[in-house]
Write an enzyme that holds these catalytic residues in place. Structure first.
Site, PDB file in Angstrom:
ATOM      1  N   ASP A   1     -22.321  44.711  44.912  1.00  0.00           N
ATOM      2  CA  ASP A   1     -22.518  45.869  43.823  1.00  0.00           C
ATOM      3  C   ASP A   1     -23.078  46.941  44.642  1.00  0.00           C
ATOM      4  OD1 ASP A   1     -24.587  44.053  44.534  1.00  0.00           O
ATOM      5  OD2 ASP A   1     -26.076  45.125  43.140  1.00  0.00           O
ATOM      6  N   GLU A   2     -23.020  47.912  43.726  1.00  0.00           N
ATOM      7  CA  GLU A   2     -23.663  49.511  43.934  1.00  0.00           C
ATOM      8  C   GLU A   2     -23.566  49.730  45.677  1.00  0.00           C
ATOM      9  OE1 GLU A   2     -27.163  49.352  40.888  1.00  0.00           O
ATOM     10  OE2 GLU A   2     -27.548  48.164  42.610  1.00  0.00           O
TER      11      GLU A   2
END
Ligand code: TNX
Length: 533
Positions: A339-340
């Site tokens: 993620d991210e």
């Protein structure tokens, strides 16, 4: 009582006055010491998650010190019966003996494996005044059934002591989704083995079966990796706001895994990469593209760190970590984060995820990743955890993989309940108890239906969560709602009736000493209804 009177009037005809007096005395003594029949009612019980079918019957089964537990099944089933007996012991001090039996049983509690029960984790309870039968497909199903029995238990206490009853009932039950989970972020703030075990116990009460541990992030590396010891020595030494941090040795991690397994809960370890890796980068300079280790990080920003995609040592590092983790993780999944990764170019991110995915399969496990991993070409068995971007979730399904539902606007337990909640964040919105409950995974994202979904997971990110009390405040009562969403049929789910059942859980949550958020949306039943009048 009626029988006593009959006997008295018959014997009276043939007795002397003295005899009559003695008899009368004995009679009064006997009738006073006989306990009244225990009364229980399904009306007082709010089962969560609600079972597939509940057919209430007249009468109550009273559990006495002398009530036998019979087991007709394997050693695993004996362990489940033991868990039941031990829990009864904690509640009442009763010590229920366990015996194995393949004979027909007329009274007591019977645990039985039954080939008639077909659904995974399925079970059936038949409780009458004399006999409780818990039948299940296997020991796992029986364990889920035990949670129902424990919720059915009415504990009545007065000056004479404690009495335990279960209302007569027929229940048939099985889950809608195979994956019913929660996640603890032990990186932003570290939680001890005992705290994780308590969370596991609480999860088990509501039939949840997966605990995802977010073991690494920018702020801390929390799992011992023997071939890369500085990960914990340096990377595990702090946390958000600069506390001491901490980590699990592999022995402690195995202890958590075994504790969870005894409650039929699978541990899924997450190593978040290529972003969210500052703790690793701070521990080993060679993992950085420029060869310089950054400072340890104790803030709460995201998206600034990345493993060095072009260096071969990155992949040696990742493979060593996966290899060691696989050895201590009996469950089928390894979570690879993903993620991210705002500091990793997409053209770098894709080959990285593809390579790490293959490594997980190479060691015999199935990868799970946050929804961004759908940018890579995924193998069919890989799982995508939807948290933010519906387009990612849809693209994952188009690739033919299953989705794990963790929509941040509904299931992030680090979101505040309302604007004055003292803990938590609100970037995904406020999530009150109704909003947390009132959604359907199978209709949340258009074009994604039940067959595409492996289950539901409610994460607790820990930027603002420091203690067990904090964990409980944010997860209770929302966790019960996620348990019901993932276990119970949609046709039986309804906020208006759910909130009444939740209200009835108050006493049990207090007995368990849970630091409950007493939402005003729920008419909590705080009175001691069960005293023996
Ligand atoms: C987003 S959800 C994150 C986490 C944060 C969380 C806070 C996800 C996959 N990443 O790094 O802790 O928001 O709510």
């Amino acid at each position: 009582m009626k029988n006593y009177i009959k006997i008295f009037s018959l014997t009276g005809k043939y007795m002397s006055t003295l005899g009559k007096t003695i008899f009368l005395f004995l009679f009064i003594f006997a009738s006073c010491s006989k306990k009244p029949k225990l009364q229980t009612s399904m009306e007082d019980i709010g089962l969560i998650p609600i079972p597939v079918s509940v057919d209430s019957q007249p009468g109550t089964f009273e559990i006495l010190e002398s009530t036998p537990i019979y087991v007709n099944g394997d050693d695993e089933l004996v362990k489940v019966a033991n868990y039941f007996s031990e829990t009864i012991h904690i509640i009442s001090d009763f010590h229920l003996e366990i015996a194995s039996s393949s004979e027909e049983i007329k009274s007591g509690v019977l645990f039985k494996i039954s080939s008639e029960i077909k659904n995974e984790e399925g079970y059936k309870i038949t409780a009458s005044e004399n006999l409780i039968t818990l039948e299940a497909k296997d020991a796992e199903g029986a364990f889920r059934g035990v949670q129902t029995l424990l919720q059915l238990l009415s504990v009545q206490e007065n000056a004479d002591g404690i009495r335990l009853g279960i209302p007569a009932v027929k229940i048939e039950d099985y889950p809608q989704y195979e994956y019913r989970g929660s996640m603890l972020d032990v990186s932003r703030h570290f939680f001890s083995v005992d705290e994780v075990k308590r969370y596991i116990d609480l999860m088990a009460s509501y039939k949840l079966n997966v605990l995802h541990l977010h073991l690494t992030d920018d702020q801390g590396w929390r799992i011992e990796i023997k071939s890369w010891p500085k990960l914990t020595k340096i990377g595990g030494s702090t946390e958000v706001d600069g506390g001491d941090g901490g980590f699990y040795t592999q022995e402690q991690y195995k202890d958590i895994v075994n504790y969870a397994a005894a409650r039929y809960i699978t541990i899924i370890p997450e190593i978040d990469m290529p972003g969210h890796t500052n703790a690793a980068l701070a521990s080993y300079p060679e993992l950085n593209c420029d060869g310089n280790a950054p400072e340890l990080y104790t803030g709460t920003e995201v998206g600034f760190s990345s493993l060095c995609i072009d260096k071969e040592i990155t992949y040696k590092f990742v493979e060593d970590v996966i290899k060691e983790l696989v050895e201590i993780t009996p469950g089928p999944y390894i979570h690879i984060g993903g993620d991210e990764s705002h500091s990793t170019e997409l053209e770098d991110y894709i080959p990285f995820v593809t390579r790490v995915q293959d490594m997980v399969y190479k060691y015999g496990k199935t990868p799970i990743g946050w929804d961004e991993i759908r940018h890579a070409k995924l193998k069919k068995a890989s799982i995508v955890q939807f948290w933010a971007n519906k387009e990612n979730a849809k693209a994952a399904v188009k690739q033919g993989v299953k989705v794990l539902m963790s929509p941040s606007a509904r299931s992030y337990m680090d979101m505040k309940y309302d604007s004055i909640t003292p803990l938590g964040l609100q970037w995904a919105g406020l999530i009150n108890v109704k909003k947390a409950y009132n959604w359907n995974p199978a209709t949340l994202v258009d074009s994604i239906s039940k067959k595409d979904i492996i289950g539901v997971e409610a994460p607790l990110w820990a930027e603002t969560i420091e203690t067990m009390e904090d964990i409980e405040y944010m997860t209770f009562p929302r966790l019960l709602g996620y348990a019901e969403i993932s276990w119970s049929p949609d046709s039986l789910r309804n906020w208006e009736t759910y909130k009444l059942r939740l209200a009835k859980q108050y006493k049990d949550l207090k007995l368990k000493n849970v630091n409950l958020y007493e939402s005003k949306m729920v008419p909590w039943e705080k009175g001691i209804k069960d005293s023996l009048e």
